[in-house]
Design a protein around this motif. Structure first.
Motif, PDB file in Angstrom:
ATOM      1  N   LYS A  26       1.792   1.596  -3.659  1.00 11.05           N
ATOM      2  CA  LYS A  26       0.641   2.093  -4.349  1.00 11.05           C
ATOM      3  C   LYS A  26       0.305   3.540  -4.117  1.00 11.05           C
ATOM      4  O   LYS A  26      -0.098   4.322  -5.041  1.00 11.05           O
ATOM      5  CB  LYS A  26      -0.600   1.251  -3.985  1.00 11.05           C
ATOM      6  CG  LYS A  26      -0.594  -0.066  -4.615  1.00 11.05           C
ATOM      7  CD  LYS A  26      -1.784  -0.793  -4.308  1.00 11.05           C
ATOM      8  CE  LYS A  26      -1.535  -2.417  -4.777  1.00 11.05           C
ATOM      9  NZ  LYS A  26      -3.085  -3.075  -4.585  1.00 11.05           N
ATOM     10  N   TYR A  68       0.929  -0.992   0.047  1.00 11.24           N
ATOM     11  CA  TYR A  68       0.009   0.204   0.039  1.00 11.24           C
ATOM     12  C   TYR A  68       0.864   1.433  -0.131  1.00 11.24           C
ATOM     13  O   TYR A  68       0.543   2.514  -0.650  1.00 11.24           O
ATOM     14  CB  TYR A  68      -0.918  -0.056   1.054  1.00 11.24           C
ATOM     15  CG  TYR A  68      -2.226  -0.814   0.963  1.00 11.24           C
ATOM     16  CD1 TYR A  68      -3.277  -0.175   0.139  1.00 11.24           C
ATOM     17  CD2 TYR A  68      -2.342  -2.027   1.524  1.00 11.24           C
ATOM     18  CE1 TYR A  68      -4.221  -1.010   0.067  1.00 11.24           C
ATOM     19  CE2 TYR A  68      -3.376  -2.804   1.353  1.00 11.24           C
ATOM     20  CZ  TYR A  68      -4.666  -2.392   0.577  1.00 11.24           C
ATOM     21  OH  TYR A  68      -5.561  -3.091   0.204  1.00 11.24           O
ATOM     22  N   LEU A 121       0.054   6.950  -6.440  1.00 12.70           N
ATOM     23  CA  LEU A 121      -1.083   7.626  -6.841  1.00 12.70           C
ATOM     24  C   LEU A 121      -0.662   9.071  -6.594  1.00 12.70           C
ATOM     25  O   LEU A 121      -1.058   9.814  -7.246  1.00 12.70           O
ATOM     26  CB  LEU A 121      -2.123   7.189  -5.499  1.00 12.70           C
ATOM     27  CG  LEU A 121      -3.320   8.055  -5.490  1.00 12.70           C
ATOM     28  CD1 LEU A 121      -4.285   7.841  -6.830  1.00 12.70           C
ATOM     29  CD2 LEU A 121      -4.106   7.423  -4.233  1.00 12.70           C
ATOM     30  N   ASN A 135      -9.538   8.091   0.083  1.00 11.00           N
ATOM     31  CA  ASN A 135     -10.339   7.828  -0.833  1.00 11.00           C
ATOM     32  C   ASN A 135     -10.264   6.543  -1.346  1.00 11.00           C
ATOM     33  O   ASN A 135     -11.056   5.764  -1.728  1.00 11.00           O
ATOM     34  CB  ASN A 135     -10.475   8.916  -1.878  1.00 11.00           C
ATOM     35  CG  ASN A 135     -11.089  10.332  -1.501  1.00 11.00           C
ATOM     36  OD1 ASN A 135     -11.700  10.179  -0.546  1.00 11.00           O
ATOM     37  ND2 ASN A 135     -10.940  11.168  -2.264  1.00 11.00           N
ATOM     38  N   GLU A 136      -8.880   6.197  -1.668  1.00  8.60           N
ATOM     39  CA  GLU A 136      -8.463   4.759  -1.946  1.00  8.60           C
ATOM     40  C   GLU A 136      -8.047   3.723  -1.005  1.00  8.60           C
ATOM     41  O   GLU A 136      -7.975   2.608  -1.159  1.00  8.60           O
ATOM     42  CB  GLU A 136      -7.051   5.061  -2.747  1.00  8.60           C
ATOM     43  CG  GLU A 136      -7.172   5.624  -4.037  1.00  8.60           C
ATOM     44  CD  GLU A 136      -8.176   5.438  -5.245  1.00  8.60           C
ATOM     45  OE1 GLU A 136      -8.005   3.957  -5.054  1.00  8.60           O
ATOM     46  OE2 GLU A 136      -8.891   5.971  -5.673  1.00  8.60           O
ATOM     47  N   GLU A 137      -8.610   4.360   0.359  1.00 11.07           N
ATOM     48  CA  GLU A 137      -8.489   3.156   1.394  1.00 11.07           C
ATOM     49  C   GLU A 137      -6.941   2.722   1.622  1.00 11.07           C
ATOM     50  O   GLU A 137      -6.783   1.442   1.707  1.00 11.07           O
ATOM     51  CB  GLU A 137      -9.322   2.030   1.390  1.00 11.07           C
ATOM     52  CG  GLU A 137     -10.911   2.556   1.351  1.00 11.07           C
ATOM     53  CD  GLU A 137     -11.972   1.603   1.288  1.00 11.07           C
ATOM     54  OE1 GLU A 137     -11.738   0.317   1.043  1.00 11.07           O
ATOM     55  OE2 GLU A 137     -13.334   1.792   1.335  1.00 11.07           O
TER      56      GLU A 137
END
Length: 61
Positions: free
Chosen positions: A13, A10, A17, A56-58
């Protein structure tokens, strides 16, 4: 400023992002009494926008 994330995956990621949105972020790892965790280090001026994108993308812990 640092934002803890769920895992190393994460963190990567989240960094990708943020880079797509023009926000520079760096992945780091901390270890302490309560265990290890990964985080994204983000400048103060972009912190609020970055935090919102990651929520928003958790991606945040």
């Amino acid at each position: 400023m640092e934002l803890p994330v769920k895992s190393a995956t994460y963190a990567m990621k989240g960094r990708q992002l943020l880079h797509r949105h023009g926000i520079r972020a760096y992945v780091g790892k901390r270890s302490g009494e309560s265990g290890c965790y990964y985080y994204l280090n983000i400048s103060d001026k972009n912190f609020a926008a970055a935090e919102q994108l990651l929520r928003n993308e958790e991606i945040l812990k």
